[in-house]
Enzyme design. Sequence first.
Site, PDB file in Angstrom:
ATOM      1  N   GLY A  71      -9.363   9.654   8.861  1.00 36.35           N
ATOM      2  CA  GLY A  71      -7.911   9.703   9.069  1.00 36.35           C
ATOM      3  C   GLY A  71      -7.456  11.064   8.597  1.00 36.35           C
ATOM      4  O   GLY A  71      -8.214  12.026   8.636  1.00 36.35           O
ATOM      5  N   ASN A  72      -6.239  11.133   8.109  1.00 37.18           N
ATOM      6  CA  ASN A  72      -5.775  12.397   7.559  1.00 37.18           C
ATOM      7  C   ASN A  72      -6.609  12.738   6.327  1.00 37.18           C
ATOM      8  O   ASN A  72      -7.042  13.859   6.137  1.00 37.18           O
ATOM      9  CB  ASN A  72      -4.297  12.257   7.215  1.00 37.18           C
ATOM     10  CG  ASN A  72      -3.590  13.570   7.381  1.00 37.18           C
ATOM     11  OD1 ASN A  72      -4.119  14.508   7.977  1.00 37.18           O
ATOM     12  ND2 ASN A  72      -2.419  13.649   6.804  1.00 37.18           N
ATOM     13  N   GLY A  99     -11.016   8.078  13.698  1.00 38.06           N
ATOM     14  CA  GLY A  99     -12.184   7.235  13.996  1.00 38.06           C
ATOM     15  C   GLY A  99     -11.870   6.160  15.019  1.00 38.06           C
ATOM     16  O   GLY A  99     -12.691   5.838  15.883  1.00 38.06           O
ATOM     17  N   ASP A 127      -2.769  17.491  13.235  1.00 32.64           N
ATOM     18  CA  ASP A 127      -2.700  16.421  14.231  1.00 32.64           C
ATOM     19  C   ASP A 127      -3.836  16.611  15.240  1.00 32.64           C
ATOM     20  O   ASP A 127      -3.840  17.571  16.027  1.00 32.64           O
ATOM     21  CB  ASP A 127      -1.330  16.467  14.930  1.00 32.64           C
ATOM     22  CG  ASP A 127      -1.160  15.272  15.868  1.00 32.64           C
ATOM     23  OD1 ASP A 127      -2.189  14.729  16.335  1.00 32.64           O
ATOM     24  OD2 ASP A 127      -0.016  14.888  16.127  1.00 32.64           O
ATOM     25  N   LEU A 128      -4.787  15.705  15.209  1.00 27.60           N
ATOM     26  CA  LEU A 128      -5.970  15.855  16.061  1.00 27.60           C
ATOM     27  C   LEU A 128      -5.619  15.837  17.550  1.00 27.60           C
ATOM     28  O   LEU A 128      -6.253  16.523  18.356  1.00 27.60           O
ATOM     29  CB  LEU A 128      -6.994  14.752  15.756  1.00 27.60           C
ATOM     30  CG  LEU A 128      -8.347  15.066  16.353  1.00 27.60           C
ATOM     31  CD1 LEU A 128      -9.167  15.920  15.415  1.00 27.60           C
ATOM     32  CD2 LEU A 128      -9.103  13.803  16.690  1.00 27.60           C
ATOM     33  N   GLU A 145      -6.625  -2.204   5.534  1.00 30.60           N
ATOM     34  CA  GLU A 145      -6.757  -2.175   4.072  1.00 30.60           C
ATOM     35  C   GLU A 145      -5.922  -3.257   3.408  1.00 30.60           C
ATOM     36  O   GLU A 145      -6.322  -3.814   2.387  1.00 30.60           O
ATOM     37  CB  GLU A 145      -6.355  -0.805   3.539  1.00 30.60           C
ATOM     38  CG  GLU A 145      -7.378   0.255   3.883  1.00 30.60           C
ATOM     39  CD  GLU A 145      -6.986   1.613   3.355  1.00 30.60           C
ATOM     40  OE1 GLU A 145      -7.249   1.873   2.182  1.00 30.60           O
ATOM     41  OE2 GLU A 145      -6.402   2.398   4.119  1.00 30.60           O
ATOM     42  N   HIS A 147     -11.279   5.719  -0.953  1.00 29.82           N
ATOM     43  CA  HIS A 147     -11.207   4.917   0.286  1.00 29.82           C
ATOM     44  C   HIS A 147     -12.027   3.638   0.140  1.00 29.82           C
ATOM     45  O   HIS A 147     -12.519   3.093   1.143  1.00 29.82           O
ATOM     46  CB  HIS A 147     -11.760   5.699   1.505  1.00 29.82           C
ATOM     47  CG  HIS A 147     -10.843   6.776   1.997  1.00 29.82           C
ATOM     48  ND1 HIS A 147     -11.312   7.927   2.583  1.00 29.82           N
ATOM     49  CD2 HIS A 147      -9.497   6.871   2.006  1.00 29.82           C
ATOM     50  CE1 HIS A 147     -10.296   8.696   2.919  1.00 29.82           C
ATOM     51  NE2 HIS A 147      -9.174   8.077   2.581  1.00 29.82           N
ATOM     52  N   ASN A 180       0.870  -1.167   0.000  1.00 33.95           N
ATOM     53  CA  ASN A 180       0.000   0.000   0.000  1.00 33.95           C
ATOM     54  C   ASN A 180       0.914   1.226   0.000  1.00 33.95           C
ATOM     55  O   ASN A 180       1.443   1.626   1.030  1.00 33.95           O
ATOM     56  CB  ASN A 180      -0.860  -0.068   1.273  1.00 33.95           C
ATOM     57  CG  ASN A 180      -1.861   1.057   1.368  1.00 33.95           C
ATOM     58  OD1 ASN A 180      -1.834   1.987   0.570  1.00 33.95           O
ATOM     59  ND2 ASN A 180      -2.738   0.974   2.357  1.00 33.95           N
ATOM     60  N   LYS A 227       3.029   0.849   3.361  1.00 35.42           N
ATOM     61  CA  LYS A 227       2.652  -0.197   4.317  1.00 35.42           C
ATOM     62  C   LYS A 227       2.688  -1.510   3.547  1.00 35.42           C
ATOM     63  O   LYS A 227       2.220  -1.573   2.401  1.00 35.42           O
ATOM     64  CB  LYS A 227       1.241   0.034   4.846  1.00 35.42           C
ATOM     65  CG  LYS A 227       1.148   1.210   5.793  1.00 35.42           C
ATOM     66  CD  LYS A 227      -0.263   1.304   6.332  1.00 35.42           C
ATOM     67  CE  LYS A 227      -0.454   2.603   7.082  1.00 35.42           C
ATOM     68  NZ  LYS A 227      -1.858   2.962   7.193  1.00 35.42           N
TER      69      LYS A 227
HETATM   70  P1  AMP Z   1      -4.490   8.241   9.570  1.00 39.48           P
HETATM   71  O1  AMP Z   1      -4.390   9.053   8.327  1.00 39.48           O
HETATM   72  O2  AMP Z   1      -5.589   7.215   9.488  1.00 39.48           O
HETATM   73  O3  AMP Z   1      -3.198   7.694  10.052  1.00 39.48           O
HETATM   74  O4  AMP Z   1      -4.986   9.252  10.725  1.00 39.48           O
HETATM   75  C1  AMP Z   1      -4.212  10.374  11.134  1.00 39.48           C
HETATM   76  C2  AMP Z   1      -5.038  11.224  12.093  1.00 39.48           C
HETATM   77  O5  AMP Z   1      -5.409  10.441  13.228  1.00 39.48           O
HETATM   78  C3  AMP Z   1      -4.264  12.421  12.629  1.00 39.48           C
HETATM   79  O6  AMP Z   1      -5.110  13.547  12.684  1.00 39.48           O
HETATM   80  C4  AMP Z   1      -3.918  11.992  14.029  1.00 39.48           C
HETATM   81  O7  AMP Z   1      -3.768  13.115  14.880  1.00 39.48           O
HETATM   82  C5  AMP Z   1      -5.139  11.176  14.413  1.00 39.48           C
HETATM   83  N1  AMP Z   1      -4.851  10.308  15.559  1.00 39.48           N
HETATM   84  C6  AMP Z   1      -4.015   9.257  15.592  1.00 39.48           C
HETATM   85  N2  AMP Z   1      -3.985   8.721  16.836  1.00 39.48           N
HETATM   86  C7  AMP Z   1      -4.817   9.470  17.607  1.00 39.48           C
HETATM   87  C8  AMP Z   1      -5.220   9.458  18.982  1.00 39.48           C
HETATM   88  N3  AMP Z   1      -4.753   8.540  19.813  1.00 39.48           N
HETATM   89  N4  AMP Z   1      -6.111  10.386  19.396  1.00 39.48           N
HETATM   90  C9  AMP Z   1      -6.585  11.298  18.564  1.00 39.48           C
HETATM   91  N5  AMP Z   1      -6.249  11.382  17.247  1.00 39.48           N
HETATM   92  C10 AMP Z   1      -5.383  10.484  16.777  1.00 39.48           C
END
Ligand code: AMP
Length: 593
Positions: free
Chosen positions: A200-201, A322, A272-273, A378, A170, A7, A14
Amino acid sequence: MRIFALNCGSSSIKAALIETDGGSRLLEMHIENLGSADCRLLIGEEREALEPGTDAKTAIKRLIAELRSRCKDGPQAIAHRVVHGGSAFVQPTLLDDNVLSEIEALSDLAPLHNPVALAAIGFAREQVPDLPHVAVFDTAFHSTLPPRAREYALPRDVAQRFGIRRYGFHGTSHAQVTRAVAQYLKSDVQSLRIVSCHLGNGASVAAVEYGRSVETSMGMTPLEGLVMGTRSGDVDPGVLLHLLKHGGYDAESLDKLLNSDSGLKGLAGTNDLRTLEERAGDGDEASRLALTLYAHRVRKYIGAYAAVMGGVDVIAFTGGIGQHSPLMRHRILQRLDFLGARLDEDRNRDAKLAENTPVCEISDETSRARLLVVTANEEMEIALQTAALLAAGTSGTAMRIPIEISARHAHLTQATIEKLFGPGHHIQPRTQLSQPGQYAAAESVVLIGPRGRIEKVRLMGPPRKEDQVEISRSDEFVLGIDAPVRLSGDLRNTPGITLEGPAGRVTIPSGVICARRHIHMNPRDARHLGVRDHDSVQVRIDSDGRDLVFSDVVVRVSEAFELRLHLDTDEANAAGVRQGDTCELVRSPPRRA
Ligand code: AMP
């Protein structure tokens, strides 16, 4: 079957070796920050800094070397995730040079993603030339979107000329969520209406009604829909016009604004959440707005998709946000009581996904809609789809054939045209047709049969050597004429009809046919589809509840032809298809027409 799933994104890869029979991951690897100074390889708990600036080619070489050294029983196939399959690729497809050039031709639709995947596939094929390589497309899961969800309200000719429609993305993630939810609930996907939220992002929501994606928030590109890490999601298109006209933006700076500088980052400085949640807790207003706007948009889509499906049985969350942010899930799921969705706050806070707990339930006992958190996997989905393709012994290279619907029309000689429109009259092209040189003219005529008349029958150009009028079976009843089913040009023993134009009437002695359904194609398409000129084949149309297989479809091959199935309006209505929909050749031995 053991499948090595790759991926590849623009900055990370990945990879996983998956035993699809038991659904186990035998090896998992991740290369982060490709091309940058802190590029690293992660395998389980191991972490290794790689050469700064490591590129995709070196990274793939390394991953395959690790795979060979760590796994005694190597893979039987390599599976690749490809973001955009356009209208043509709606199932996993065995890769060969032809398929790769077709994917390359789609790069305009996904300039950020497809070139990366193609390069990675090239490197992997160099490293492992003796195994089958299969592409699994992110858009494929959404190929079932009905026209009402697929089309934008733009002029049809513009949409067709530029391939503008909603594809959705997605897909492997939404497919995997659907599979995991059904497994967890011990239910059949055919009995579930799922709103799948990949947060996710990049982020999107899909409405999966009884196993089929019927709506999704990303559109022609992965920019539409939800607020994302750095992407804006939905914006009034008028805003873009305003910025172009008055804001000093051009296409490139607008692209950067919407794709890289907007979303959570644009609202509050970071994508970054976790950081945003911390800052919001400390009272930062910009972070608070970003979080509420994000949650509001997801909640809005969940409500809309419940309406689209006439209800919702499951709301599922996956992706970094999520899966890991109970706070965001809490915000999103507020006020959804009216859908029968009730969150259990303790379960939500305590939800912990693990290898042996890929799904956690966060709804309370009284919730009619089940609320679930699902581990994104995925690579597993890519591997399962690849194994299914190889087990079925097909290549999956089902080429999609675009459908064109012909309304009743007439091809006339110059002499007949002059009798109807006046001496020296030349018909005027109004719209070009897909077959080169052919056009719909501005002029129309009236057809007058023994029983009735039909107004505004379009003329086609250029003029022909013989008059030919093509009508549907329904038209025959209106006019009171029996027209045989014929290929264009085959006019022996056909009935005549009276035509009326502004300058007079003409009765042609013959030439009225009901067009035989046919597929135009060039010799390369014919080779790819394994058919010859004048073969009679079957095509399968997968539409919104009116799936149909048409037999007696005649293949017409010429260097000048564009690949198109031509149906008349009756046939199209019977199958519930519209202009621009696609169909697939049924793989049965062709007969000669
Ligand atoms: P992804 O693209 O699926 O890797 O998701 C990335 C997003 O998930 C970013 O905004 C991260 O800040 C958020 N994220 C990852 N781990 C956590 C967590 N433990 N709590 C809150 N947000 C998270």
